[in-house]
Design a protein around this motif. Structure first.
Motif, PDB file in Angstrom:
ATOM      1  N   LEU A 150       0.866  -1.179   0.000  1.00 46.99           N
ATOM      2  CA  LEU A 150       0.000   0.000   0.000  1.00 46.99           C
ATOM      3  C   LEU A 150       0.905   1.233   0.000  1.00 46.99           C
ATOM      4  CD1 LEU A 150      -3.050  -0.649   0.267  1.00 46.99           C
ATOM      5  CD2 LEU A 150      -2.965   0.313   2.545  1.00 46.99           C
ATOM      6  N   PRO A 151       0.557   2.290  -0.742  1.00 49.06           N
ATOM      7  CA  PRO A 151       1.455   3.452  -0.779  1.00 49.06           C
ATOM      8  C   PRO A 151       1.786   3.940   0.636  1.00 49.06           C
ATOM      9  CG  PRO A 151      -0.417   3.749  -2.258  1.00 49.06           C
ATOM     10  CD  PRO A 151      -0.666   2.476  -1.516  1.00 49.06           C
ATOM     11  N   ASP A 152       3.061   4.278   0.865  1.00 49.53           N
ATOM     12  CA  ASP A 152       3.464   4.807   2.174  1.00 49.53           C
ATOM     13  C   ASP A 152       2.542   5.950   2.555  1.00 49.53           C
ATOM     14  OD1 ASP A 152       5.533   3.101   2.446  1.00 49.53           O
ATOM     15  OD2 ASP A 152       7.124   4.582   2.116  1.00 49.53           O
ATOM     16  N   GLY A 153       2.127   5.964   3.802  1.00 48.01           N
ATOM     17  CA  GLY A 153       1.312   7.077   4.292  1.00 48.01           C
ATOM     18  C   GLY A 153      -0.168   6.925   3.985  1.00 48.01           C
ATOM     19  N   PHE A 154      -0.583   5.843   3.296  1.00 51.40           N
ATOM     20  CA  PHE A 154      -2.012   5.662   3.035  1.00 51.40           C
ATOM     21  C   PHE A 154      -2.631   4.968   4.244  1.00 51.40           C
ATOM     22  CE2 PHE A 154      -5.982   4.284   1.396  1.00 51.40           C
ATOM     23  CZ  PHE A 154      -6.327   5.261   0.477  1.00 51.40           C
ATOM     24  N   LEU A 155      -3.368   5.721   5.049  1.00 47.72           N
ATOM     25  CA  LEU A 155      -3.862   5.190   6.317  1.00 47.72           C
ATOM     26  C   LEU A 155      -5.377   4.999   6.266  1.00 47.72           C
ATOM     27  CD1 LEU A 155      -1.654   7.218   8.815  1.00 47.72           C
ATOM     28  CD2 LEU A 155      -1.492   4.804   8.298  1.00 47.72           C
ATOM     29  N   MET A 156      -5.788   3.765   6.265  1.00 52.13           N
ATOM     30  CA  MET A 156      -7.199   3.358   6.247  1.00 52.13           C
ATOM     31  C   MET A 156      -7.967   3.884   5.034  1.00 52.13           C
ATOM     32  SD  MET A 156      -7.792   1.253   8.561  1.00 52.13           S
ATOM     33  CE  MET A 156      -9.403   1.051   9.250  1.00 52.13           C
ATOM     34  N   MET A 157      -8.269   5.185   5.007  1.00 56.72           N
ATOM     35  CA  MET A 157      -9.126   5.666   3.933  1.00 56.72           C
ATOM     36  C   MET A 157      -8.567   6.900   3.243  1.00 56.72           C
ATOM     37  SD  MET A 157     -12.975   4.822   4.913  1.00 56.72           S
ATOM     38  CE  MET A 157     -13.486   6.150   5.956  1.00 56.72           C
ATOM     39  N   ALA A 158      -7.354   7.313   3.578  1.00 53.09           N
ATOM     40  CA  ALA A 158      -6.870   8.553   2.968  1.00 53.09           C
ATOM     41  C   ALA A 158      -5.343   8.616   3.001  1.00 53.09           C
ATOM     42  CB  ALA A 158      -7.457   9.751   3.709  1.00 53.09           C
ATOM     43  N   SER A 177       1.622   2.380   6.506  1.00 51.82           N
ATOM     44  CA  SER A 177       0.465   2.353   5.616  1.00 51.82           C
ATOM     45  C   SER A 177      -0.520   1.342   6.169  1.00 51.82           C
ATOM     46  CB  SER A 177       0.873   1.972   4.192  1.00 51.82           C
ATOM     47  OG  SER A 177       1.403   0.671   4.174  1.00 51.82           O
ATOM     48  N   GLY A 178      -1.774   1.480   5.738  1.00 49.84           N
ATOM     49  CA  GLY A 178      -2.803   0.552   6.210  1.00 49.84           C
ATOM     50  C   GLY A 178      -3.514   1.122   7.410  1.00 49.84           C
TER      51      GLY A 178
END
Ligand SMILES: Cc1cc2nc3c(=O)[nH]c(=O)nc-3n(C[C@H](O)[C@H](O)[C@H](O)COP(=O)(O)OP(=O)(O)OC[C@H]3O[C@@H](n4cnc5c(N)ncnc54)[C@H](O)[C@@H]3O)c2cc1C
Length: 264
Positions: free
Chosen positions: A107-115, A222-223
């Protein structure tokens, strides 16, 4: 807790999953003299929670951690004397992968849950098409919803970030975390902070970037926010076992499906 006529209370707890065991444990605390029975349909306690030890590995067959921002589970562990067994997630491995066209992609770095908290990793991820990336970037300009009405998590993400981000990034992650269909999950009940961010900052990207300035150490995660989760060293079955051990002897009836209830 006492019976209005001063009689001994008889309480039936239906199911032997973690919810029922925690409820039974609390009932024993509140009414130590009650006659408590826990009825579990299968031959074991724990419900979906099950830790398996095999070939030197510890495998969780469902839940593998719990959140600490809601204090109850940690408090329960403390009450049961399990606080020394609590372990945090390893910062080195705080990331998530999704499968796309048969391959694992981070998952792209910094992509947390929904944004996203960072735009560059989103811009270069092979998971999204150029159009999908463009639509996600336009989130910055999508006007915020101003009313209080609820919507599904799926509708919220599509509205803010577009269908591709929903389908390829958010849906695999969030539906796995909640073991539920995002078309049916309410955003206000499940992750209200994202609607609050939209309301306060006008855009999730703006909100996440503001948070990133406050917590710069989380930008490579991420995540989910894995730093908020803990587990038990020997697996979550140890919580089930500790709860069961605190119940009065003979109170658990395995292989006993409840098919109806009658007042005693
Ligand atoms: C794959 C997966 C991963 C998960 N990961 C996480 C995670 O990482 N962190 C987290 O916090 N949560 C996670 N969850 C959610 C969490 O595990 C569950 O919400 C929780 O364990 C549910 O516990 P429960 O006691 O409510 O239900 P269950 O575990 O379903 O237990 C219900 C019990 O009741 C029994 N029962 C049902 N009907 C009757 C009857 N009529 N008579 C007698 N017994 C009956 C069943 O046999 C079962 O044992 C995950 C869930 C899944 C499926």
């Amino acid at each position: 807790m006492s019976h209005p006529q001063g009689k001994e209370l008889s309480i039936a707890v239906v199911g032997g999953g973690i919810s029922a065991l925690a409820a039974a444990h609390r009932l024993v605390e509140l009414a130590p003299r009650c006659r408590l029975k826990v009825f579990e349909a299968t031959g074991r306690l724990g419900g979906v929670i099950s830790t398996v030890h095999r070939d030197g590995y510890q495998i969780e067959q469902s839940a593998d951690n719990f959140i600490t921002t809601v204090p109850h589970a940690v408090k329960l562990c403390q009450q049961l004397g399990l606080e020394h067994q609590l372990v945090e997630t390893n910062p080195q491995y705080r990331r998530t992968f999704v499968v796309r066209q048969g391959r694992l992609h981070k998952l792209p770095d910094g992509f947390l849950m929904m944004a996203p908290t960072r735009l560059w990793p989103l811009a270069v991820t092979p998971i999204l098409s150029p159009l999908g990336k463009l639509r996600a970037a336009l989130e910055y300009f999508v006007p915020p919803r101003r009313d209080d009405a609820d919507e599904s998590m799926a509708a919220f993400v599509r509205r803010r970030l577009g269908g591709e981000v929903f389908q390829r990034l958010v849906e695999p992650l969030v539906s796995a975390v909640y073991a539920a269909d995002m078309e049916k999950l309410s955003v206000l009940a499940t992750l209200p902070r994202f609607r609050e961010m939209e309301c306060r900052y006008g855009s999730l990207i703006r909100a996440m970037r503001a948070q990133r300035r406050l917590h710069p150490q989380t930008t490579h995660e991420s995540g989910a926010r894995y730093s908020m989760f803990v587990t038990l060293r020997d697996g979550l079955t140890s919580l089930v076992d500790a709860l069961a051990a605190r119940l009065p002897p003979g109170s658990v009836c395995l292989n006993t499906e409840v098919v109806g209830l009658q007042r005693a």
